[in-house]
Design a protein around this motif. Structure first.
Motif, PDB file in Angstrom:
ATOM      1  N   PHE A  49      58.851  18.096  15.628  1.00  0.00           N
ATOM      2  CA  PHE A  49      59.699  16.866  14.696  1.00  0.00           C
ATOM      3  C   PHE A  49      59.793  15.623  15.608  1.00  0.00           C
ATOM      4  CE2 PHE A  49      61.592  20.629  12.566  1.00  0.00           C
ATOM      5  CZ  PHE A  49      60.659  20.877  11.717  1.00  0.00           C
ATOM      6  N   CYS A  50      58.539  15.288  16.231  1.00  0.00           N
ATOM      7  CA  CYS A  50      58.451  14.218  16.978  1.00  0.00           C
ATOM      8  C   CYS A  50      58.404  12.883  16.083  1.00  0.00           C
ATOM      9  CB  CYS A  50      57.434  14.135  17.790  1.00  0.00           C
ATOM     10  SG  CYS A  50      57.494  15.297  18.950  1.00  0.00           S
ATOM     11  N   ALA A  51      58.783  11.628  16.354  1.00  0.00           N
ATOM     12  CA  ALA A  51      58.640  10.406  15.801  1.00  0.00           C
ATOM     13  C   ALA A  51      57.117  10.194  15.799  1.00  0.00           C
ATOM     14  CB  ALA A  51      59.236   9.255  16.579  1.00  0.00           C
ATOM     15  N   PRO A  52      56.801   8.859  14.808  1.00  0.00           N
ATOM     16  CA  PRO A  52      55.385   8.499  14.904  1.00  0.00           C
ATOM     17  C   PRO A  52      54.784   8.234  16.167  1.00  0.00           C
ATOM     18  CG  PRO A  52      56.439   7.767  12.840  1.00  0.00           C
ATOM     19  CD  PRO A  52      57.507   8.476  13.805  1.00  0.00           C
ATOM     20  N   ASN A  53      55.765   7.643  17.130  1.00  0.00           N
ATOM     21  CA  ASN A  53      55.177   7.384  18.630  1.00  0.00           C
ATOM     22  C   ASN A  53      55.017   8.328  19.189  1.00  0.00           C
ATOM     23  OD1 ASN A  53      57.679   7.667  19.098  1.00  0.00           O
ATOM     24  ND2 ASN A  53      58.182   5.574  19.571  1.00  0.00           N
ATOM     25  N   GLY A  54      55.331   9.450  19.153  1.00  0.00           N
ATOM     26  CA  GLY A  54      55.469  10.815  19.767  1.00  0.00           C
ATOM     27  C   GLY A  54      56.768  10.852  20.597  1.00  0.00           C
ATOM     28  N   GLY A  55      57.760  10.155  20.372  1.00  0.00           N
ATOM     29  CA  GLY A  55      58.984  10.442  21.012  1.00  0.00           C
ATOM     30  C   GLY A  55      59.880  11.405  20.320  1.00  0.00           C
ATOM     31  N   TYR A  56      61.219  11.668  21.050  1.00  0.00           N
ATOM     32  CA  TYR A  56      62.084  12.415  20.214  1.00  0.00           C
ATOM     33  C   TYR A  56      61.529  13.762  19.987  1.00  0.00           C
ATOM     34  CZ  TYR A  56      63.935   7.631  19.960  1.00  0.00           C
ATOM     35  OH  TYR A  56      64.383   6.252  20.175  1.00  0.00           O
ATOM     36  N   GLY A  57      61.999  14.410  19.004  1.00  0.00           N
ATOM     37  CA  GLY A  57      61.492  15.849  18.744  1.00  0.00           C
ATOM     38  C   GLY A  57      62.841  16.617  19.355  1.00  0.00           C
ATOM     39  N   ASN A  58      62.745  17.827  18.673  1.00  0.00           N
ATOM     40  CA  ASN A  58      63.602  19.039  19.307  1.00  0.00           C
ATOM     41  C   ASN A  58      62.884  20.010  20.072  1.00  0.00           C
ATOM     42  OD1 ASN A  58      65.986  20.390  19.469  1.00  0.00           O
ATOM     43  ND2 ASN A  58      66.178  21.175  17.462  1.00  0.00           N
ATOM     44  N   GLU A  59      63.449  20.099  21.454  1.00  0.00           N
ATOM     45  CA  GLU A  59      62.665  20.954  22.480  1.00  0.00           C
ATOM     46  C   GLU A  59      62.691  22.339  21.810  1.00  0.00           C
ATOM     47  OE1 GLU A  59      62.499  18.955  26.617  1.00  0.00           O
ATOM     48  OE2 GLU A  59      64.469  20.183  26.190  1.00  0.00           O
ATOM     49  N   LEU A  60      61.640  22.934  22.242  1.00  0.00           N
ATOM     50  CA  LEU A  60      61.441  24.521  21.855  1.00  0.00           C
ATOM     51  C   LEU A  60      61.080  25.354  22.919  1.00  0.00           C
ATOM     52  CD1 LEU A  60      61.630  26.951  19.694  1.00  0.00           C
ATOM     53  CD2 LEU A  60      59.456  26.059  18.804  1.00  0.00           C
ATOM     54  N   HIS A  71      62.645  24.563  13.178  1.00  0.00           N
ATOM     55  CA  HIS A  71      61.783  24.047  14.154  1.00  0.00           C
ATOM     56  C   HIS A  71      61.002  25.112  14.968  1.00  0.00           C
ATOM     57  CE1 HIS A  71      64.525  24.074  17.634  1.00  0.00           C
ATOM     58  NE2 HIS A  71      63.441  23.626  18.475  1.00  0.00           N
ATOM     59  N   PRO A  72      61.677  26.226  15.168  1.00  0.00           N
ATOM     60  CA  PRO A  72      60.806  27.316  15.780  1.00  0.00           C
ATOM     61  C   PRO A  72      59.633  27.720  15.248  1.00  0.00           C
ATOM     62  CG  PRO A  72      63.134  27.538  16.219  1.00  0.00           C
ATOM     63  CD  PRO A  72      62.972  26.649  14.945  1.00  0.00           C
ATOM     64  N   CYS A  73      59.555  27.858  13.745  1.00  0.00           N
ATOM     65  CA  CYS A  73      58.389  28.298  13.166  1.00  0.00           C
ATOM     66  C   CYS A  73      57.253  27.053  13.079  1.00  0.00           C
ATOM     67  CB  CYS A  73      59.020  28.652  11.552  1.00  0.00           C
ATOM     68  SG  CYS A  73      59.895  30.146  11.321  1.00  0.00           S
ATOM     69  N   VAL A  74      57.705  25.795  12.836  1.00  0.00           N
ATOM     70  CA  VAL A  74      56.736  24.716  12.905  1.00  0.00           C
ATOM     71  C   VAL A  74      56.015  24.628  14.195  1.00  0.00           C
ATOM     72  CG1 VAL A  74      56.422  22.286  12.710  1.00  0.00           C
ATOM     73  CG2 VAL A  74      57.867  23.199  11.168  1.00  0.00           C
ATOM     74  N   GLY A  75      56.995  24.838  15.421  1.00  0.00           N
ATOM     75  CA  GLY A  75      56.352  24.551  16.754  1.00  0.00           C
ATOM     76  C   GLY A  75      55.477  25.932  16.979  1.00  0.00           C
ATOM     77  N   SER A  76      56.021  27.085  16.604  1.00  0.00           N
ATOM     78  CA  SER A  76      55.129  28.243  16.903  1.00  0.00           C
ATOM     79  C   SER A  76      53.699  28.279  16.066  1.00  0.00           C
ATOM     80  CB  SER A  76      55.914  29.827  16.516  1.00  0.00           C
ATOM     81  OG  SER A  76      56.900  29.722  17.345  1.00  0.00           O
ATOM     82  N   ALA A  77      53.974  27.981  14.910  1.00  0.00           N
ATOM     83  CA  ALA A  77      52.554  27.812  14.140  1.00  0.00           C
ATOM     84  C   ALA A  77      51.636  26.764  14.746  1.00  0.00           C
ATOM     85  CB  ALA A  77      53.059  27.310  12.555  1.00  0.00           C
ATOM     86  N   TRP A  78      52.171  25.514  15.316  1.00  0.00           N
ATOM     87  CA  TRP A  78      51.418  24.668  15.739  1.00  0.00           C
ATOM     88  C   TRP A  78      50.569  25.375  17.080  1.00  0.00           C
ATOM     89  CZ3 TRP A  78      51.351  22.271  20.455  1.00  0.00           C
ATOM     90  CH2 TRP A  78      50.604  21.149  20.981  1.00  0.00           C
ATOM     91  N   LEU A  79      51.356  25.951  17.938  1.00  0.00           N
ATOM     92  CA  LEU A  79      51.104  26.409  19.344  1.00  0.00           C
ATOM     93  C   LEU A  79      50.104  27.788  19.058  1.00  0.00           C
ATOM     94  CD1 LEU A  79      51.453  26.317  22.258  1.00  0.00           C
ATOM     95  CD2 LEU A  79      53.071  28.003  22.218  1.00  0.00           C
ATOM     96  N   LEU A  80      50.178  28.527  18.182  1.00  0.00           N
ATOM     97  CA  LEU A  80      49.520  29.546  18.076  1.00  0.00           C
ATOM     98  C   LEU A  80      48.189  29.365  17.100  1.00  0.00           C
ATOM     99  CD1 LEU A  80      52.334  32.474  17.410  1.00  0.00           C
ATOM    100  CD2 LEU A  80      51.022  31.807  19.462  1.00  0.00           C
ATOM    101  N   ASP A  81      48.404  28.247  16.369  1.00  0.00           N
ATOM    102  CA  ASP A  81      47.258  28.149  15.365  1.00  0.00           C
ATOM    103  C   ASP A  81      47.005  29.139  14.487  1.00  0.00           C
ATOM    104  OD1 ASP A  81      45.618  26.462  14.070  1.00  0.00           O
ATOM    105  OD2 ASP A  81      43.956  26.604  15.655  1.00  0.00           O
ATOM    106  N   VAL A  82      47.850  29.587  13.959  1.00  0.00           N
ATOM    107  CA  VAL A  82      47.661  30.728  12.725  1.00  0.00           C
ATOM    108  C   VAL A  82      48.064  30.381  11.339  1.00  0.00           C
ATOM    109  CG1 VAL A  82      48.243  32.587  14.529  1.00  0.00           C
ATOM    110  CG2 VAL A  82      50.078  31.462  13.249  1.00  0.00           C
TER     111      VAL A  82
END
Length: 214
Positions: free
Chosen positions: A10-21, A73-84
């Motif tokens: 959930f990063c900002a448009p400039n790539g900053g912030y977001g919640n670490e996972l 946020h774990p599901c969004v991050g995992s979906a992005w990383l695994l590309d499933v």
């Protein structure tokens, strides 16, 4: 030390912030739940994911102190990383898709852990809130621009595990979207961005930008 990736979700448009996972891609190296819980506590992220089957998207989610059947946020991050196309969680099967710079999941509000959704009169009131004492999980929110669906929010887990404020909370955004019945553009924490959209038959889409930190 077990290998793990660190994402910001959930990063900002400039790539900053977001919640670490934290994501342990080879969960088979640590199959025991107690061991996983201890490792999640050692890492100290608001959530850590153990991937049990990367091809099928089977994942297991932990906070520093407890196991969760589902979290945003774990599901969004995992979906992005695994590309499933989907994730398999104890709560149910979560749909997933990539759309340009955003990764989206589709889940149900009843899968989200309980949250107290507390509305305030203005974004300034939300910004000025002190961290409450441990107790209930509070999602404080206010309209920034109601016609446009823009929301200002902060998340206070109320746990005694060192996480006093959650930078970006997908499950709470899911609950708020379900309650309001409309698409939202949420700015949470220091500047993270969460997008949501209600879908037919009780489903909600939840999306954001994900960056691989290391």
């Amino acid at each position: 030390m077990t290998d793990y990736d660190v994402l910001r979700v959930f990063c900002a448009p400039n790539g900053g912030y977001g919640n670490e996972l934290g994501v342990v891609r080879d969960g088979s190296r640590m199959p025991d739940e107690a061991e996983r819980q201890a490792f999640a506590g050692k890492l100290g992220f608001s959530e850590t994911v153990f991937v049990d089957d990367p091809e099928r998207g089977v994942i297991d989610i932990y906070t520093p102190t407890l196991r969760l059947p589902f979290a945003g946020h774990p599901c969004v991050g995992s979906a992005w990383l695994l590309d499933v196309p989907e994730l398999v969680t104890p709560a149910g099967v979560v749909g997933a898709r990539q759309d340009g710079e955003f990764c989206w999941i589709e889940a149900r509000a009843e899968w989200a852990p309980p949250r107290t959704l507390r509305q305030y009169a203005s974004a300034a009131e939300v910004d000025a809130l002190p961290v409450p004492p441990p107790g209930e999980w509070i999602y404080a929110w206010a309209w920034e621009d109601e016609p446009a669906g823009r929301v200002r929010a902060r998340g206070f887990p109320g746990r005694d595990d060192g996480i006093t404020e959650d930078e970006a909370t997908g499950a709470a955004a899911l609950l708020l979207t379900d309650r309001l019945g409309r698409a939202l553009n949420i700015t949470q924490g220091a500047g993270s961005q969460i997008l949501t959209a209600p879908q037919p038959h009780g489903w909600v889409e939840l999306g954001g930008r994900v960056i691989l930190e290391r």
